[in-house]
Write an enzyme that holds these catalytic residues in place. Structure first.
Site, PDB file in Angstrom:
ATOM      1  CD1 TRP A  39      22.051  15.026  43.143  1.00 41.66           C
ATOM      2  CD2 TRP A  39      22.209  15.983  45.391  1.00 41.66           C
ATOM      3  NE1 TRP A  39      22.521  14.190  44.049  1.00 41.66           N
ATOM      4  CE2 TRP A  39      22.713  14.664  45.153  1.00 41.66           C
ATOM      5  CE3 TRP A  39      22.201  16.632  46.516  1.00 41.66           C
ATOM      6  CZ2 TRP A  39      23.207  14.294  46.415  1.00 41.66           C
ATOM      7  CZ3 TRP A  39      22.630  16.150  47.631  1.00 41.66           C
ATOM      8  CH2 TRP A  39      23.161  14.715  47.582  1.00 41.66           C
ATOM      9  CG  ASP A  61      25.049  21.877  47.263  1.00 39.15           C
ATOM     10  OD1 ASP A  61      26.271  21.547  47.632  1.00 39.15           O
ATOM     11  OD2 ASP A  61      24.274  21.027  46.989  1.00 39.15           O
ATOM     12  CE  LYS A 119      30.409  15.052  43.444  1.00 33.54           C
ATOM     13  NZ  LYS A 119      29.646  14.045  42.913  1.00 33.54           N
TER      14      LYS A 119
END
Ligand code: LMR
Length: 398
Positions: free
Chosen positions: A130, A211, A246
């Site tokens: 990311w 993560d 999310k």
């Protein structure tokens, strides 16, 4: 004083989100930012969250400060979600979690604490990762090093090169891993690869920083926890940054957690005191609302079942959009193979098309994709699939 400053370009993912909003074409399609959309292109509040929100309106008696660690009930429930309620780490006293402002806040607090513990620590990130990992974690003080992760040509994890590089990571360095639904590639580590990385971590003495922002969107809540659950069992130290953006759809509520596993309960207490003092020195305390909702949903059997069913529907929709898109563009004049889209997990996959083709999709057809060619599968739906695939097939001819 400010005359010395130069303007900074907006983050490319968030810039694309703004450009999409400003586009007035009705047929436009957003495959950019990693936000879930339903089949009608909306990002609704999850029903279980809405119910919790209504209850909270009645039950909430104060808006007083909660403290640097946030809501203790939320912190406890997040541990159950990450590891499963029966995991042996939960009764060891070696694990501690505090609430943080979203997954990004969690990563930053974790990074600051690690750099306090070991200022010379380097952080190894897979390529690609990311993009915001680099400034977010680098500005905590880490020297960033890279290891190969994904091979664009075969659209697969480059397992051999990854393991070779990890074999050279020295003791005390951190290795960033994605818990599941890898962002941006969608290519997740197999169980065997997770096990091998744990072997290497033990052998070399490096420490994984996991993560995990998409638990439940890959293979399921428990299945997506495989890597961190196994590592929590085997490794003396582990750091996990997690997010409810999310899987609870709480994006703007900034609801995350930073979890530390230390060698002893005493060390875990010290680490958490450092995390709290880090929080105090940056933002003092995390926002309460999202965490109160998560703790209410997870703490009520019915609401939890309701949420799990919604999450499962989300997961299955993403999976079916993967098949739908792949099947509609697989037969293309350029002879490009998109079968990886079907096999990968979570929200993202790379298209692997050229910059020119990407530009045409945006300029001529109003289809927004980040420059790495990462697409968010949630942007595909039954209404736009024909337009989307026809547009893609058109640019693939060029
Ligand atoms: C993404 O990768 O699109 C999301 O995680 C949103 C963000 O903040 O970049």
């Amino acid at each position: 004083m400010f005359e010395s400053l130069k303007p900074v370009a907006i983050d490319p993912i968030l810039g694309l989100m703004i450009a999409f909003k400003a586009d007035t074409r009705s047929e436009k399609i957003d495959l950019g930012v990693g936000v879930y959309q339903d089949d009608r292109g909306r990002t609704p509040v999850m029903e279980a969250v809405k119910i919790a929100e209504a209850r909270l309106m009645d039950l909430e008696m104060t808006k007083s400060y909660q403290g640097m660690a946030g809501d203790p009930d939320y912190n406890q429930r997040i541990l159950g979600l990450l590891f499963g309620d029966q995991h042996s780490i939960l009764s060891s006293g070696r694990v501690k979690s505090i609430q943080a402002p979203g997954g990004s806040g969690a990563l930053r607090v974790g990074a600051e604490v690690i750099c306090r513990a070991r200022p010379e620590s380097r952080l190894w990130v897979g390529v690609p990762t990311w993009p915001n990992h680099i400034p977010l974690l680098g500005s905590a003080g880490f020297e960033i090093k890279e290891y190969p992760y994904y091979d664009m040509a075969s659209q697969k994890i480059n397992g051999q090169a990854m393991m070779d590089a990890l074999r050279s990571v020295p003791a005390g360095d951190m290795v960033l891993l994605h818990g599941c639904c890898h962002n941006p590639t969608g290519a997740d580590l197999s169980h065997e690869q997770w096990d091998q990385i744990a072997d290497l971590a033990l052998e070399r003495g490096f420490i994984p920083l996991i993560d995990t922002a998409y638990q439940g969107l890959g293979d399921g809540l428990d299945e997506d926890g495989y890597g961190m659950r196994m590592m929590a069992e085997r490794l003396p130290e582990l750091v996990i940054a997690s997010s409810c953006s999310k899987n609870f759809g709480l994006y703007r509520e900034r609801t995350g957690s930073i979890t530390f596993i230390a060698e002893t309960p005493e060390q875990a207490d010290i680490v958490v005191s450092q995390a709290m003092s880090t929080a105090r020195s940056i933002y003092s305390m995390p926002p309460a609302h999202g965490a109160l909702l998560v703790s209410m949903v997870l703490g009520d059997d019915q609401l939890r079942a309701h949420w799990q069913a919604e999450l499962e529907a989300t997961r299955l929709r993403l999976k079916s959009m993967r098949s739908l898109l792949c099947d509609s563009i697989q037969n293309n004049e350029a002879g490009m193979d998109f079968s990886h889209i079907k096999e990968q997990k979570g929200m993202f996959s790379f298209l692997g098309i050229t910059a020119m083709q990407l530009e045409r999709l945006r300029e001529e057809f109003g289809i927004y994709i980040v420059s790495s060619t990462r697409i968010n599968l949630a942007g595909v739906n039954s209404n736009n699939i024909d337009y989307l695939s026809q547009s893609m097939l058109t640019v693939l001819k060029s």
